[in-house]
Motif scaffolding. Structure first.
Motif, short mmCIF file in Angstrom:
data_model
loop_
_atom_site.label_atom_id
_atom_site.label_comp_id
_atom_site.label_asym_id
_atom_site.label_seq_id
_atom_site.Cartn_x
_atom_site.Cartn_y
_atom_site.Cartn_z
N ILE A 159 0.82 -1.33 0.13
CA ILE A 159 -0.03 0.02 0.07
C ILE A 159 1.00 1.29 0.01
CG2 ILE A 159 -2.09 -1.03 1.19
CD1 ILE A 159 -0.99 -0.11 3.64
N GLY A 160 0.24 2.46 0.44
CA GLY A 160 1.07 3.60 0.25
C GLY A 160 1.89 4.06 1.43
N ALA A 161 1.43 3.61 2.72
CA ALA A 161 2.43 3.99 3.80
C ALA A 161 2.48 3.05 4.91
CB ALA A 161 1.41 5.27 4.56
N TYR A 162 3.62 3.17 5.40
CA TYR A 162 3.82 2.07 6.66
C TYR A 162 4.03 2.62 8.09
CZ TYR A 162 8.41 3.56 6.22
OH TYR A 162 9.59 4.64 6.48
N ALA A 163 4.38 3.72 8.04
CA ALA A 163 4.68 4.20 9.53
C ALA A 163 4.07 4.53 10.49
CB ALA A 163 5.17 5.82 9.33
N ASP A 164 2.63 4.44 10.37
CA ASP A 164 1.53 4.39 11.68
C ASP A 164 1.83 2.94 12.26
OD1 ASP A 164 0.75 6.79 11.19
OD2 ASP A 164 -1.26 6.62 10.28
N TYR A 165 1.62 1.86 11.16
CA TYR A 165 1.64 0.46 11.66
C TYR A 165 2.98 0.26 12.19
CZ TYR A 165 -2.22 0.33 8.47
OH TYR A 165 -3.53 0.52 7.85
N ALA A 166 4.24 0.77 11.83
CA ALA A 166 5.46 0.58 12.47
C ALA A 166 5.52 1.15 13.76
CB ALA A 166 6.47 1.05 11.48
N ALA A 167 4.86 2.23 14.01
CA ALA A 167 5.00 3.10 15.12
C ALA A 167 4.09 2.17 16.35
CB ALA A 167 4.47 4.53 15.07
N ASP A 168 3.00 1.54 15.83
CA ASP A 168 2.26 0.73 16.82
C ASP A 168 3.03 -0.60 17.07
OD1 ASP A 168 0.72 2.72 17.15
OD2 ASP A 168 -0.76 2.11 15.27
N ASP A 169 4.04 -1.00 16.36
CA ASP A 169 4.90 -2.20 16.63
C ASP A 169 4.19 -3.35 16.21
OD1 ASP A 169 6.99 -3.73 17.78
OD2 ASP A 169 6.02 -4.19 19.52
N MET A 170 3.41 -3.08 15.03
CA MET A 170 2.89 -4.23 14.37
C MET A 170 3.54 -4.88 13.17
SD MET A 170 -1.21 -2.25 14.10
CE MET A 170 -1.96 -3.89 13.85
N LEU A 171 4.54 -4.42 12.85
CA LEU A 171 5.21 -4.69 11.67
C LEU A 171 6.60 -5.60 11.80
CD1 LEU A 171 4.97 -1.71 9.21
CD2 LEU A 171 3.33 -3.75 9.60
N TYR A 172 6.86 -6.63 11.05
CA TYR A 172 8.22 -7.33 11.27
C TYR A 172 9.21 -6.21 10.62
CZ TYR A 172 6.59 -12.03 11.99
OH TYR A 172 5.84 -13.07 12.45
N LYS A 173 10.58 -6.32 11.16
CA LYS A 173 11.49 -5.66 10.45
C LYS A 173 12.10 -6.31 9.35
CE LYS A 173 13.35 -4.40 15.25
NZ LYS A 173 14.41 -4.85 16.09
N ALA A 174 12.53 -5.38 8.55
CA ALA A 174 12.93 -5.87 7.16
C ALA A 174 13.89 -7.17 7.30
CB ALA A 174 13.15 -4.93 5.92
N ASP A 175 14.93 -6.74 8.09
CA ASP A 175 15.94 -7.76 8.25
C ASP A 175 15.54 -9.03 8.95
OD1 ASP A 175 15.93 -6.61 10.89
OD2 ASP A 175 17.87 -5.81 10.79
N ASP A 176 14.35 -9.21 9.55
CA ASP A 176 13.88 -10.31 10.23
C ASP A 176 13.46 -11.17 9.17
OD1 ASP A 176 15.00 -9.58 12.90
OD2 ASP A 176 13.05 -8.94 13.60
N LEU A 177 13.00 -10.55 7.99
CA LEU A 177 12.24 -11.19 7.02
C LEU A 177 13.33 -11.69 5.70
CD1 LEU A 177 9.25 -8.89 6.83
CD2 LEU A 177 9.30 -11.17 7.96
N LEU A 178 13.88 -10.77 5.28
CA LEU A 178 14.54 -10.84 3.92
C LEU A 178 15.98 -11.54 4.17
CD1 LEU A 178 13.93 -7.33 2.60
CD2 LEU A 178 12.64 -9.55 2.06
N GLY B 49 2.00 -14.24 12.91
CA GLY B 49 3.18 -15.07 12.98
C GLY B 49 3.73 -15.31 11.43
N HIS B 50 4.33 -16.70 11.17
CA HIS B 50 4.52 -16.94 9.76
C HIS B 50 5.71 -16.17 9.23
CE1 HIS B 50 0.79 -19.06 10.34
NE2 HIS B 50 -0.01 -17.80 9.87
N ARG B 51 6.68 -15.64 10.09
CA ARG B 51 7.84 -14.99 9.57
C ARG B 51 8.70 -15.74 8.49
NH1 ARG B 51 12.91 -13.74 13.59
NH2 ARG B 51 13.27 -15.86 12.91
#
Length: 421
Positions: free
Chosen positions: A99-118, A315-317
């Protein structure tokens, strides 16, 4: 934190679209994991819908990775951010959202870090300025999915008839606009500061005047002396002289400006790659040059990116990361970029595109990408600031309007939004 270790083979079956499952992509109930991906549609018809891109991609992934079903839902850009927000608010976020924006979800600690995924090679392949734009407090949560830059489009036929050459400075742009106006061109320069995408046109002009939305420290500086000077020039030298067409800039949306260019009614405007196809389909012969600057010196252009993000809720990282490694392979990034005339977000795909004859039409945009500057998308305040820019900035160039007053008001909005973070 240790990078994730691959522990299982993964496959994908796709269910694309808003309501139905694509034929041939159904599951039999034996999958270990179902990942849900909500994605934006970059097409403008059923024939060009992003559903086809995702269907092909997951079909190829499925062939080699048994174990996971991926349910992909594609929504229009007018709906996709809201759909994801509704899912999040209902406590049922998707595994992946493009989608167009990620910051709100990151601020709420809802997202995986990129380096935990890729995997390390995939994450390292992102273009540096895009990876940086995906960071919050130095940590990358937003993974760039598509990008574009802006250049100045001009109508070659109108320029030839008026014996004009493409401008490199603001003064040359204004002089060309005066000639085009005398020749009866409807929009000598189209200045879309309407609510659709005013934040883009605004930032492009601010950058060309040595300003921008933030200062070198990343702090909002909307009412800087450089920005006020830029909008004073726009108000006095273009809008005030009737060189921006019959629709007030604050009422002119980007889509309408693009349509007018494709109809042959615009002499010059800032545009991104999508405008090329629109103009070509209507038979408009156009040229493209870097956006003119106040003094003719090179300045950064506006870069825009859309984002992929992964929610932690379900989950499902490992499964998410494995699929994303495939999504960001050079072939898949190139396929998507070429399908929608967008710029690749990885170094490997950018190098291939830069050296390919089939992609030469995108070269003016690719050339601008390495030095492009992006919206301050890594701060949660940007959504509120962007919305206020869309509502207010057209007033700065309106008759009786005050650039300093409008920009000062926007700065106050930005300060309040930052303090609320």
């Amino acid at each position: 934190m240790q990078r994730r270790v691959r522990t299982r083979a993964i496959a994908v079956v796709s269910a694309l679209g808003l309501t139905g499952v694509l034929g041939g992509c159904g599951g039999d109930g034996s999958s270990d994991v179902t990942l849900r991906l909500v994605a934006a549609d970059y097409g403008n018809s059923a024939a060009t819908s992003s559903k086809k891109y995702w269907a092909d991609l997951v079909e190829r992934y499925e062939a080699d990775h048994p174990g996971v079903k991926i349910d992909v839902r594609v929504h229009s850009w007018t709906d996709v951010d809201r759909k994801v927000r509704e899912m999040v608010d209902a406590g049922d976020p998707p595994d992946l959202a493009q989608i167009g924006a990620y910051a709100d979800y990151a601020a709420d600690d809802m997202l995986y870090k990129a380096d935990d995924l890729l995997s390390i090679p995939v994450q390292a392949d992102f273009l540096t300025q895009l990876a940086t734009a995906g960071q919050v407090n130095g940590i990358q949560y937003g993974m760039p999915f598509a990008s574009s830059t802006r250049v100045l489009f001009y109508n070659k036929k109108l320029f030839a008839e008026a014996d004009l050459t493409p401008p490199t400075t603001w003064d040359e742009l204004a002089a060309n606009a005066e000639v085009l106006d005398a020749e009866g061109v409807k929009y000598p320069y189209a200045l879309p500061l309407g609510k659709e995408e005013a934040q883009a046109e605004t930032m492009q002009w601010l950058l060309s005047g040595e300003g921008g939305y933030t200062d070198m420290m990343g702090t909002y500086a909307l009412d800087s002396a450089e920005n006020v000077e830029t909008f004073n020039w726009l108000k006095n030298e273009l809008v005030g002289k009737g060189l921006t067409g019959p629709v007030a800039p604050g009422k002119l949306d980007r889509a309408d400006a693009f349509a007018a260019f494709a109809a042959g009614d615009v002499g010059m405007l800032n545009g991104h790659p999508t405008l090329m196809e629109m103009a070509e389909k209507k038979g408009v012969d156009f040229g493209m040059v870097p956006t003119p600057t106040a003094d003719g010196d090179s300045r950064p252009t506006l870069g825009v990116a859309d984002w992929m993000m992964a929610f932690k809720e379900n989950g499902h990282r490992d499964e998410i990361g494995d699929f994303l490694d495939f999504v960001y392979s050079e072939k898949n990034v190139l396929d998507f970029s070429r399908e929608y005339d967008l710029l690749p977000v990885t170094n490997s795909a950018s190098r291939t595109m830069s050296g390919s004859a089939r992609d030469k039409h995108l070269k003016p945009f690719l050339d601008q990408l390495p030095t492009s500057e992006h919206y301050p998308v890594g701060t949660t305040s940007w959504a509120a600031v962007s919305a206020e820019i869309k509502r207010q900035i057209g007033k700065a160039v309106a008759p009786g309007g005050s650039p300093a007053g409008v920009l000062g008001g926007l700065q106050a909005t930005a300060v309040r939004a930052e303090s609320a973070e």
